[in-house]
Design a protein around this motif. Structure first.
Motif, PDB file in Angstrom:
ATOM      1  N   SER A   1       4.529   4.958 -13.880  1.00 36.11           N
ATOM      2  CA  SER A   1       4.202   4.947 -12.479  1.00 36.11           C
ATOM      3  C   SER A   1       2.942   4.675 -12.274  1.00 36.11           C
ATOM      4  N   TYR A   2       1.833   5.049 -12.993  1.00 33.72           N
ATOM      5  CA  TYR A   2       0.112   5.304 -12.445  1.00 33.72           C
ATOM      6  C   TYR A   2       0.376   3.285 -12.488  1.00 33.72           C
ATOM      7  N   SER A   3       1.148   2.823 -13.852  1.00 31.71           N
ATOM      8  CA  SER A   3       0.826   1.263 -14.225  1.00 31.71           C
ATOM      9  C   SER A   3       1.774   0.562 -12.693  1.00 31.71           C
ATOM     10  N   ARG A   4       2.940   1.277 -11.987  1.00 26.22           N
ATOM     11  CA  ARG A   4       3.127   0.382 -11.243  1.00 26.22           C
ATOM     12  C   ARG A   4       1.949   0.114 -10.556  1.00 26.22           C
ATOM     13  N   ALA A   5       1.660   1.213 -10.076  1.00 28.88           N
ATOM     14  CA  ALA A   5       0.940   0.863  -8.343  1.00 28.88           C
ATOM     15  C   ALA A   5      -0.644   0.431  -9.140  1.00 28.88           C
ATOM     16  N   LEU A   6      -1.041  -0.169 -10.176  1.00 29.70           N
ATOM     17  CA  LEU A   6      -2.336  -0.693 -10.150  1.00 29.70           C
ATOM     18  C   LEU A   6      -2.315  -1.903 -10.026  1.00 29.70           C
ATOM     19  N   LYS A   7      -0.609  -2.684 -10.615  1.00 26.37           N
ATOM     20  CA  LYS A   7      -0.343  -3.467 -10.794  1.00 26.37           C
ATOM     21  C   LYS A   7      -0.128  -4.298  -8.994  1.00 26.37           C
ATOM     22  N   LEU A   8      -0.084  -3.374  -8.226  1.00 29.51           N
ATOM     23  CA  LEU A   8       0.556  -3.960  -6.416  1.00 29.51           C
ATOM     24  C   LEU A   8      -1.232  -3.501  -6.019  1.00 29.51           C
ATOM     25  N   LEU A   9      -2.177  -2.670  -6.862  1.00 29.98           N
ATOM     26  CA  LEU A   9      -3.011  -2.579  -6.251  1.00 29.98           C
ATOM     27  C   LEU A   9      -4.089  -3.913  -6.111  1.00 29.98           C
ATOM     28  N   ILE A  10      -4.068  -3.976  -7.261  1.00 29.77           N
ATOM     29  CA  ILE A  10      -4.138  -5.360  -7.826  1.00 29.77           C
ATOM     30  C   ILE A  10      -4.183  -6.446  -6.996  1.00 29.77           C
ATOM     31  N   THR A  11      -3.040  -6.801  -6.358  1.00 30.59           N
ATOM     32  CA  THR A  11      -2.626  -8.160  -5.486  1.00 30.59           C
ATOM     33  C   THR A  11      -3.533  -7.615  -3.295  1.00 30.59           C
TER      34      THR A  11
ATOM     35  N   ARG B   1       4.223   9.986  -7.546  1.00 36.19           N
ATOM     36  CA  ARG B   1       5.561  10.085  -8.073  1.00 36.19           C
ATOM     37  C   ARG B   1       4.638  10.439 -10.081  1.00 36.19           C
ATOM     38  N   GLY B   2       3.452   8.893 -10.342  1.00 28.38           N
ATOM     39  CA  GLY B   2       3.071   9.774 -11.440  1.00 28.38           C
ATOM     40  C   GLY B   2       2.335  11.358 -11.521  1.00 28.38           C
ATOM     41  N   GLY B   3       2.086  11.422 -10.285  1.00 23.38           N
ATOM     42  CA  GLY B   3       1.550  12.875 -10.856  1.00 23.38           C
ATOM     43  C   GLY B   3       2.437  14.123 -10.955  1.00 23.38           C
ATOM     44  N   VAL B   4       3.689  13.826 -10.236  1.00 18.83           N
ATOM     45  CA  VAL B   4       5.020  14.501 -10.887  1.00 18.83           C
ATOM     46  C   VAL B   4       5.332  14.740 -11.249  1.00 18.83           C
ATOM     47  N   ARG B   5       5.591  13.415 -11.822  1.00 22.53           N
ATOM     48  CA  ARG B   5       5.739  13.351 -13.269  1.00 22.53           C
ATOM     49  C   ARG B   5       4.795  13.821 -14.557  1.00 22.53           C
TER      50      ARG B   5
ATOM     51  N   TRP C   1       0.650  -0.849   0.255  1.00 22.06           N
ATOM     52  CA  TRP C   1      -0.353  -0.346   0.312  1.00 22.06           C
ATOM     53  C   TRP C   1       0.734   0.979  -0.094  1.00 22.06           C
ATOM     54  N   GLU C   2       2.260   1.059   0.703  1.00 18.41           N
ATOM     55  CA  GLU C   2       3.203   2.536   0.913  1.00 18.41           C
ATOM     56  C   GLU C   2       3.802   2.300  -0.776  1.00 18.41           C
ATOM     57  N   TRP C   3       3.701   1.342  -1.193  1.00 18.19           N
ATOM     58  CA  TRP C   3       4.660   1.504  -2.715  1.00 18.19           C
ATOM     59  C   TRP C   3       2.959   1.703  -3.077  1.00 18.19           C
ATOM     60  N   VAL C   4       2.044   1.505  -3.738  1.00 15.47           N
ATOM     61  CA  VAL C   4       1.371   2.159  -4.358  1.00 15.47           C
ATOM     62  C   VAL C   4       1.391   4.001  -4.241  1.00 15.47           C
ATOM     63  N   LYS C   5       1.074   4.055  -3.181  1.00 12.71           N
ATOM     64  CA  LYS C   5       0.820   5.626  -2.369  1.00 12.71           C
ATOM     65  C   LYS C   5       1.908   6.009  -3.419  1.00 12.71           C
ATOM     66  N   SER C   6       3.374   5.718  -2.838  1.00  8.63           N
ATOM     67  CA  SER C   6       4.398   6.483  -3.171  1.00  8.63           C
ATOM     68  C   SER C   6       4.305   6.832  -4.833  1.00  8.63           C
TER      69      SER C   6
END
Length: 379
Positions: free
Chosen positions: A234-244, A218-222, A209-214
């Motif tokens: 960044s958004y794709s990485r977050a979604l990949k972790l969020l699914i789990t 980061r996606g917003g900053v970019r 969850w902490e990685w998802v928020k990070s």
């Protein structure tokens, strides 16, 4: 495994990896995400590294995966252009194999205390790390997709060569290399040491969850800096972790609680509630849809926006982006319905009213063209 070009947004690091024998040397290839597009990377292994884990101790030493960096590993690396490496070796040879002076660098035991090297991503560079200097990179953050993908299969003390070139008719990027050196970009990657990381399945829900928020932040900053490809990554990485994390209930994370005795902070390890989970997932899909619209990927943008509206039907931005995507693929009736839904959420929305006028105008134009073609057929 499907090529990255067919669905890299679903898995930013998904590759069409394949091993091939080139003069007895293993060559691996994949596609990486860079600030201005997708680039093909070919990796050739050179020096074999240590057969023992570095900066790692404990019972995990029996696991073969610890020989390579894993998610969250701090990696001490150096990336150099191959021409500069050859020049340095030439100088050594001219001096009668005299060793050039080497500045002292962090030892493996000091790496756990190292701070990740701050490096501003650049729109004009493919390799998002300082060239020629030893750098500390955290695997999984997506600072430099090219480098991270290399490190996943390397051992401490190992070197590799990489060749980087645009995919197809890719973007023209001002790559930091010598004027006489043409693409593909030829560089070397050295891994000196790394700390212990984790496989995805080893991470506690609260860590994920902490990685998802990070990644989301980061996606917003970019995106705000104009790095749309990086934001989508960044958004794709977050979604990949969020699914789990799907199905996890709000409350203390048992795995996180076990570690709190050794942590300095008193912050409780809490997981998102069902509503927080759905909201975060919807926002990520909506943000990804915006990136895909900017990157002229309307079909993917439509799919992402549709997922966002399903998760959070009251999300005005997602409905607007769905309408935009439908317009781009000429699905005007679907676009009209999306914009009407936006008006239900935000009555008198100027954006929705303007979009509906555009849809009506395009429909009128399409009908006129159809009528003209029919009249020619029967005249």
């Amino acid at each position: 495994m499907k090529p990255v070009m067919d669905g890299w947004m679903d898995d930013p690091l998904e590759t069409f990896r394949g091993s091939g024998a080139h003069d007895g040397v293993d060559v691996t290839s994949w596609v990486s995400v860079c600030p201005q597009g997708l680039w093909k990377v070919q990796k050739k292994q050179t020096d074999k590294g240590s057969q023992h884990p570095v900066s790692i101790s404990g019972d995990d030493a029996s696991c073969s995966s610890i020989y390579c960096p894993r998610f969250g590993s701090l990696c001490r690396i150096r990336v150099r252009l191959k021409a500069e490496v050859d020049e340095a070796e030439s100088l050594v040879s001219e001096k009668g194999n005299e060793k050039l002076s080497v500045h002292s660098d962090q030892s493996a035991t000091e790496l756990t205390e190292a701070v990740v090297t701050a490096f501003q991503r650049s729109q004009d560079s493919v390799l998002q790390v300082p060239l020629g200097d030893w750098t500390t990179l955290r695997l999984g953050e997506g600072q430099c997709d090219v480098t991270e993908a290399c490190l996943e299969g390397m051992r401490a003390g190992e070197n590799c060569e990489i060749f980087v070139s645009p995919v197809g008719n890719g973007p023209v990027v001002s790559v930091p290399h010598r004027a006489e050196e043409n693409l593909p970009l030829h560089a070397t990657v050295e891994l000196k040491a790394f700390t212990q990381g984790k496989e995805s399945w080893e991470m506690s829900p609260s860590e994920k969850w902490e990685w998802v928020k990070s990644h989301k932040e980061r996606g917003g900053v970019r995106f705000r800096s104009g790095d749309v490809w990086g934001a989508a990554d960044s958004y794709s990485r977050a979604l990949k972790l969020l699914i789990t994390l799907c199905g996890k209930k709000k409350g203390r994370d048992p795995e996180g609680e076990e570690q709190r005795d050794t942590d300095t902070g008193d912050k409780a390890q809490l997981l998102p509630s069902d509503d927080e989970f759905k909201t975060a997932k919807a926002e990520l899909h909506s943000n990804l849809s915006l990136c895909q619209l900017k990157l002229n990927q309307p079909e993917r943008a439509k799919a992402s926006a549709a997922k966002a509206t399903q998760l959070e039907p009251g999300g005005a931005k997602a409905w607007y982006r769905l309408g935009q995507a439908c317009q781009m693929v000429n699905e005007l009736e679907e676009a009209r319905q999306a914009f009407k839904k936006l008006l239900e959420i935000q009555p008198e929305s100027p954006a929705a009213l303007k979009a509906l006028k555009n849809v009506a105008s395009r429909e009128k134009e399409t009908n006129a063209q159809l009528g003209l073609r029919l009249s020619k057929m029967f005249s």
